[in-house]
Design an enzyme around this catalytic site. Structure first.
Site, mmCIF file in Angstrom:
data_model
loop_
_atom_site.group_PDB
_atom_site.id
_atom_site.type_symbol
_atom_site.label_atom_id
_atom_site.label_comp_id
_atom_site.label_asym_id
_atom_site.label_seq_id
_atom_site.Cartn_x
_atom_site.Cartn_y
_atom_site.Cartn_z
ATOM 1 N N SER A 423 -6.108 8.356 -8.112
ATOM 2 C CA SER A 423 -5.215 7.277 -8.503
ATOM 3 C C SER A 423 -5.862 5.921 -8.264
ATOM 4 O O SER A 423 -6.489 5.689 -7.221
ATOM 5 C CB SER A 423 -3.891 7.365 -7.731
ATOM 6 O OG SER A 423 -3.044 6.283 -8.061
ATOM 7 N N ASP A 424 -5.718 5.051 -9.234
ATOM 8 C CA ASP A 424 -6.068 3.650 -9.041
ATOM 9 C C ASP A 424 -5.087 3.056 -8.024
ATOM 10 O O ASP A 424 -3.975 3.570 -7.842
ATOM 11 C CB ASP A 424 -5.975 2.918 -10.380
ATOM 12 C CG ASP A 424 -6.397 1.464 -10.265
ATOM 13 O OD1 ASP A 424 -7.268 1.172 -9.432
ATOM 14 O OD2 ASP A 424 -5.834 0.630 -10.988
#
Length: 894
Positions: A423-424
């Site tokens: 995940s960013d």
């Protein structure tokens, strides 16, 4: 010798001890040498000479130690300055850093080759254009007709083509038409699913602006941006797009990189910084020098990475392909065995018939082929594509109701097996906006968090729109009542200056007293305060503690005109906080066997603080040591062997670039993980497309949405949990259907194969009552025209005359006649008769009708109630076939 700090002490003492050890060792060696020398006077002289040499060596060693001490001291001072500078950069000690966005651009290059004042000449620009090519993104596209053609060449399509050709050869044109119809229906469904996904490269090209303001031959002019070349002088003005990767020549501009990074706050660029193609200037004006164009830009490399991702097909497609190969191999084996047997036995049976009614060899082969086609069609799960697509479509509809739009149906099945989610951070795990925290250290008695926040508003233009991110936080998102500020009169205001790193306001209160408020970098504000010595250690310790956690800070001070002394009020703290549902989502992912990694371009300490708040683990690393793409854009060899030991156990990575994200995902995939990736910017697009399940969050760029398999329409990641649960329910339904489909196929396949050996019609009626001598029947028999147990029709050998049917006077066949019972039917042309077949037969049309009706009823499996698995799902082909064999064997035996 310079002053030695406590930090330097251990290093200096080590050098002193090393010197003493060297001197002691040297003295000991000389003493040993002298004691072993038998010559007295000569020994004494040697000892004196040795002593003098030792003294000289001692002086030299002392000088070396002194020089080394100075060097170490200077080195330690330098490192402390660098650490302090890094700390200021991280915690946002300057108001510039307080914007809340992080700079992913490279360190400024002050010595770049600046474009000539008059720009390039037209001749030179043409030469460079021929050398570097146009400033446009390369795009490789596959023709639609080729995409459709490839869908007609898989194992199942090939078997359908083969069956259709055989049906055409033997003249069964109706059966051939049905097979072709099924062939093209399956192809059109697959074509729709293949082509409906967005084209990420096309989305990138669409986001680029076609014009640029460029200076050539001493004149400014608007021109087609695709004609820009490295070295061109371009204008970077507010409201314009950055036409290529450009150095900022002078001054400062604010650039919106949301199309690249997904972050909404602009970033300040100064001389030597490189503004990226695809971003937009939102404030300021300067000239820029084009560094790179087209495929050599960051945008262009992103497009190349997107095009490097080939459609490998999901695990469901791979599973169906393997099932088809197994069934086709089994079918071909049985077909060849049955075909050879039928041709041989057919010729034997043909010789036993009356000569007049014997068949030609090609007719025997034709009949045998017709049976082989039946076995072949029985092995093809004709409607498996239709049923699986329908089941996935129902799941897609269910996901859309939860706020997740599916752009590739196969991603639903992939998500069921997802065991790693990358995940960013910014905008995905966090809110992507700076929020002031209630943690506010106070340094003036009587002040509170509310009073410090209110005075921060007084140090801004509260009646005007916010000028920067700091003012936005203080005036817009803090939630305070700004109408109270109207009781004060602002006499003067000094906006933020990058040199002084602070703002200042001069005000008159309701009581008529005049005072000043300033806000800015803590170390700058501290240096202005009259009691600096008293609070310096407290302030520096707090700033260091905040910086180690990645929390940004902003100090405030006040000076009353009565005493003329600045007093520090307090320090406002702020950060981009996690979304309210993020921590719960990560915990629930863990319950479902999905591990979450953070991959961000932000600073390491900020990433660690975010990971600490979310309970993600402390193993967060920088991009150092991560794989990078080769000069030709190729993925390096040995990803898992060389980098797997670092990437797989890590909890996340910070300060990474798009190619790092791309290769992290690829390494995890090659290590055996089923990887999901979330993101929102252009820089995330390659990793989104490379991942097994690419998830674009709310507010993502067009390129990110086009590269993703799922697009979230709601804030946060909580929808992903719904996606995991629904996808695993869909997986369970697909597993049930495929198990049944394999069982039904094996049942039909083995039944028809066994029937050709076990059930011979010509023998069947002889064993059930027909008397070859009398021509009479002892009892009823199946599927033969009969009336009162008497043969109603037949051939006699004597004159080969056909005996008609007479229900009133049943025929008697003379003893000793050879008889072949025909199958007769009455038509408009009269009574038509043909001999019984030599083997069991079923028309292909009937078999396809049985299969399609069966699969059509199974579409309802998409609504079955199932419980999602608590662990990631994976296809187990051996288990599927074992269950299918048991089910099919039970059904056939019954």
């Amino acid at each position: 010798m310079p002053f030695i700090s406590t930090d330097e002490g251990p290093a200096i003492m080590d050098l002193v001890r090393m010197s003493m050890d060297m001197r002691n060792d040297r003295g000991s060696n000389e003493m040993r040498r002298s004691s072993t020398n038998p010559g007295g006077a000569r020994g004494s002289a040697d000892m004196r000479r040795t002593s003098n040499q030792g003294s000289d060596a001692s002086v030299v060693a002392t000088r070396r130690i002194s020089q080394e001490v100075s060097r170490v001291s200077q080195d330690l001072h330098r490192r402390r300055r660098e650490q302090k500078k890094d700390q200021e950069d991280v915690v946002g000690a300057t108001a510039k850093d307080a914007t809340g966005s992080h700079d992913e651009h490279d360190e400024a290059d002050k010595n770049f080759a600046q474009a000539p004042h008059d720009g390039l000449t037209s001749q030179r620009a043409e030469e460079l254009l021929a050398q570097w090519g146009k400033n446009e993104l390369p795009e490789k596209s596959t023709p639609m007709w080729l995409v459709f053609f490839r869908l007609l060449t898989g194992p199942m399509p090939i078997m359908l083509w083969l069956a259709a050709i055989i049906e055409a050869i033997i003249g069964q044109y109706a059966d051939m038409g049905i097979l072709l119809a099924i062939q093209f229906i399956n192809a059109f469904i697959s074509f729709y699913e293949t082509t409906k996904a967005g084209d990420a490269v096309a989305a990138l090209k669409k986001s680029l602006k076609p014009t640029a303001t460029c200076k050539r031959d001493g004149k400014w002019a608007d021109m087609n941006a695709t004609l820009l070349v490295p070295g061109d002088l371009v204008l970077l003005a507010s409201g314009t797009a950055v036409p290529a990767d450009c150095f900022v020549n002078e001054g400062t501009v604010e650039i919106d990189q949301s199309a690249m990074t997904g972050e909404s706050l602009p970033v300040k660029f100064k001389r030597g910084d490189v503004a990226k193609l695809g971003s937009n200037v939102v404030r300021g004006e300067t000239e820029g020098t084009v560094e790179t164009t087209g495929p050599n830009t960051v945008f262009g490399k992103t497009a190349q990475m997107l095009q490097a991702v080939t459609n490998e097909g999901g695990s469901l497609q791979i599973l169906l392909m393997r099932i088809m190969l197994i069934l086709v191999s089994l079918s071909l084996t049985l077909c060849i065995i049955a075909l050879v047997y039928l041709i041989v036995e057919g010729r034997k049976a043909n010789l036993l018939r009356p000569e007049l009614h014997r068949k030609a060899d090609h007719e025997i082969v034709k009949e045998s082929l017709s049976f082989a086609v039946v076995v072949l069609v029985a092995s093809i799960p004709l409607a498996i594509e239709i049923v699986t697509t329908t089941t996935l479509a129902l799941g897609s509809k269910e996901l859309s109701a939860k706020g997740a739009i599916v752009t590739r149906l196969g991603a639903i099945e992939e998500m069921a097996g997802m065991d790693m989610l990358c995940s960013d951070k910014t905008g995905t795990l966090t809110l992507n906006k700076m929020v002031i925290q209630e943690d506010c250290p106070i340094y003036t008695p009587g002040e509170t968090y509310e009073s410090v926040l209110f005075q921060a508003a007084l140090a801004a233009k509260w009646k005007e729109p916010p000028r920067d991110a700091l003012d936005t936080m203080v005036l817009k998102t803090s939630g305070q009542d700004l109408t109270k500020c109207d009781d004060y009169k602002q006499l003067d205001f000094t906006p933020f200056d990058p040199r002084t790193k602070r703002t200042e306001g001069k005000l008159q209160g309701p009581d008529g007293k005049i005072f000043r408020i300033t806000k800015g970098a803590p170390h700058v504000i501290l240096g202005m305060c009259h009691n600096k010595e008293e609070i310096e250690q407290l302030v520096e310790a707090k700033v260091h503690e905040l910086g180690s956690r990645g929390v940004r800070s902003l100090a405030l001070a006040r000076m009353d005109d009565e005493d003329g002394m600045w007093k520090m009020l307090g320090i406002l703290t702020f950060l981009d906080p996690p979304r309210p549902d993020t921590k719960v989502t990560i915990e629930r992912c863990g319950h479902y066997g999905v591990r979450v990694k953070m991959i961000t371009g932000d600073h390491l300490v900020i990433a660690k603080e975010t990971a600490r708040m979310l309970g993600m683990g402390p193993k967060i690393y920088t991009a150092e040591g991560l794989p990078v793409l080769g000069s030709d854009g190729e993925i390096p060899e040995g990803l898992v062997e060389q980098y797997g030991s670092k990437i797989c156990p890590a909890d996340g990575f910070a300060s990474v670039f798009p190619e790092h994200k791309y290769l992290i995902v690829e390494t995890l995939r090659r290590a055996g993980f089923r990887v999901g990736m979330t993101g929102d910017g252009v820089n995330d697009a390659p990793a989104l497309k490379r991942a097994d399940v690419g998830i674009a969050v709310q507010g993502a760029t067009d390129a990110a949405r086009a590269a993703a398999d799922l697009v979230l329409t709601g804030e946060g990641l909580s929808t992903i949990i719904d996606g995991i649960e629904i996808s695993r329910e869909i997986f369970a339904r697909l597993k049930n259907f495929i198990s049944y489909r394999i069982a039904a196929t094996l049942q039909l396949l083995t039944f028809f194969f066994i029937s050709v050996f076990a059930f011979k019609p010509e023998e069947y009626y002889n064993h059930n009552g027909f008397n070859m001598t009398t021509g009479e029947f002892a009892g009823q028999y199946i599927d033969v025209p009969r009336h009162n147990y008497v043969c109603l029709s037949g051939y006699i050998k004597e004159n080969n005359q056909f005996l008609g049917i007479d229900y009133n006077q049943p025929s008697k066949i003379m003893s000793g006649c050879d008889i072949v019972l025909p199958i007769c039917e009455t038509t408009n042309l009269g009574q038509q008769c043909q001999p019984w077949p030599a083997f069991f037969q079923l028309p292909v049309l009937m078999l396809m009708l049985i299969t399609l009706l069966n699969d059509g009823a199974l579409i309802s499996i998409g609504y079955d109630f199932v419980k999602p698995s608590p662990l990631p799902e994976i296809w187990n082909l051996a288990r599927l076939f074992i269950v299918a064999v048991v089910m099919g064997g039970t059904a056939m035996g019954s």
